[in-house]
Design an enzyme around this catalytic site. Structure first.
Site, PDB file in Angstrom:
ATOM      1  NE  ARG A  84      -3.780  -2.239   2.408  1.00 39.97           N
ATOM      2  CZ  ARG A  84      -3.623  -3.522   2.708  1.00 39.97           C
ATOM      3  NH1 ARG A  84      -2.456  -3.959   3.157  1.00 39.97           N
ATOM      4  NH2 ARG A  84      -4.623  -4.379   2.571  1.00 39.97           N
ATOM      5  CG  HIS A 109      -0.909  -5.587  -4.305  1.00 37.60           C
ATOM      6  ND1 HIS A 109       0.177  -5.473  -3.458  1.00 37.60           N
ATOM      7  CD2 HIS A 109      -1.714  -6.550  -3.759  1.00 37.60           C
ATOM      8  CE1 HIS A 109       0.042  -6.313  -2.458  1.00 37.60           C
ATOM      9  NE2 HIS A 109      -1.091  -6.976  -2.601  1.00 37.60           N
ATOM     10  CG  HIS A 180      -0.014 -11.486  -3.693  1.00 38.30           C
ATOM     11  ND1 HIS A 180      -0.704 -12.315  -2.828  1.00 38.30           N
ATOM     12  CD2 HIS A 180      -0.301 -10.213  -3.295  1.00 38.30           C
ATOM     13  CE1 HIS A 180      -1.380 -11.574  -1.961  1.00 38.30           C
ATOM     14  NE2 HIS A 180      -1.154 -10.300  -2.222  1.00 38.30           N
ATOM     15  CD  GLU A 320       1.877 -10.438  -0.123  1.00 38.16           C
ATOM     16  OE1 GLU A 320       1.839  -9.343  -0.726  1.00 38.16           O
ATOM     17  OE2 GLU A 320       1.034 -10.786   0.728  1.00 38.16           O
TER      18      GLU A 320
END
Length: 356
Positions: A84, A109, A180, A320
């Site tokens: 973010r 993203h 992801h 991630e």
């Protein structure tokens, strides 16, 4: 080929670019299926303690499936900026850049059409290696600079999926790439992941506000449900009355990795996951300063698995490797700025095994 995946279902054309399905396989029989649409891992088959192969990543049986609500970022490469960015804005050298607000007021993203939603050039190097490449044009999704990206995936005979990222730019910009996949080591669509055991090599994490934006602090995990320094089940503390868990509906946090390179490639051990029933294990290594641990809080059962089951709440976890969320707006965080003449490099290794 996977019994649930027909290669012809991934042969198409999107905005003039051809899509296809690609398969890597090693000597142990591990198979990884990719599409060049979003560099997505469609399926990943690994053995359990009895040698039975199971697909352990969430995904879709068809290319069209990835356009449906809830399939989000399944298996994709994320960019230009993973995670973010507050208010969808950041500044470089006094110039403010405005991005899409596609997650409340945040940019998430990469925006409305991030790297997960474009077709990449694919080059099958050999049966165990593939490389994807693309140039993201200046201004795409609001980001400055023509960013040339290469991502190479190598499936080794030691059961490692090695991911190597490279990027260069012709204009000062920011970049933060990650992978992801949504993992369930019991097999995709086989219930929730709360019984999975996890260890995260981090003494600190970055707490978030009500918009899931880091406050700028680095908080100790000691004495909190955020502590995974010693292996415990994902579900052990997930429903505790704790502000950070309340805000995210579970775990959706960036962990500040302890810096202790563990091999000759100077990669840091980041995390280890064990699924007790199947005996499957997964370890994560990286050169990144952080790792986002997400416990599938926003899954709601509305998406069907490749086997026809529902993807239930907390039906997968994500690990991630990354720089920190909102780094462009936090001077105290490691920088994500990339200048012309520099090369962005990032490495993530997922090592699969079974309990010995």
């Amino acid at each position: 080929m996977s019994k649930n995946i027909n290669p012809s279902s991934f042969k198409s054309e999107i905005e003039g670019d051809s899509t296809d399905l690609f398969v890597l396989e090693n000597k142990a029989g591990i198979k990884i299926y990719f599409t060049n649409y979003g560099q997505r891992i469609v399926a990943l088959h690994t053995p359990d303690k009895n040698g039975n192969m199971e697909d352990i990543v969430l995904g879709c049986n068809t290319l069209e499936g990835y356009g449906k609500p809830g399939t989000g970022y399944f298996g994709a490469t994320i960019g230009r900026y993973a995670n973010r960015i507050a208010a969808g804005k950041f500044s470089l050298d006094g110039v403010t850049y405005t991005l899409a607000q596609n997650n409340g007021t945040n940019n998430l993203h990469g925006g409305n059409k991030g790297f997960d939603s474009v077709v990449w050039d694919a080059d099958m190097v050999n049966d165990q290696e593939i490389q994807f490449s693309r140039t993201s044009p200046d201004g795409e999704e609001g980001f400055p600079g023509n960013l040339t990206v290469k991502v190479r995936y190598a499936l080794t005979d030691s059961n490692e999926l090695q991911i190597f990222y490279e990027a260069t730019t012709d204009k000062k910009t920011i970049v933060n790439l990650t992978h992801h996949s949504f993992f369930n080591l019991k097999g995709e669509g086989n219930g929730n992941i709360e019984s999975h055991l996890i260890e995260i090599n981090a003494d600190h994490y970055t707490p978030v506000d009500e918009n899931l934006i880091p406050t700028g602090a680095l908080s100790s995990v000691v004495g909190t449900p955020m502590d995974f320094r010693v292996q415990k089940s994902i579900g052990q503390d997930i429903n505790e009355n704790f502000n950070q868990l309340d805000l995210a509906g579970g775990y959706d946090h960036n962990y500040v990795l302890n810096s202790n390179p563990t091999n000759t490639d100077s990669l840091t051990f980041a995390a280890r996951v064990i699924e007790p029933e199947s005996g499957r294990t997964m370890e994560v290594y990286t050169n990144e300063p952080g790792i986002q641990f997400y416990s599938g809080n926003f899954m709601d059962g509305s998406v069907q698995s490749k086997n026809g089951n529902a993807y239930v709440k907390r039906g997968a976890f994500c690990l991630e490797t990354q720089h920190f969320p909102n780094s462009p707006n936090q001077d105290s965080f490691p920088s994500t700025v990339l200048n012309p003449g520099e090369k962005y490099t990032s490495v993530c290794v997922y090592k699969f095994g079974i309990v010995e």
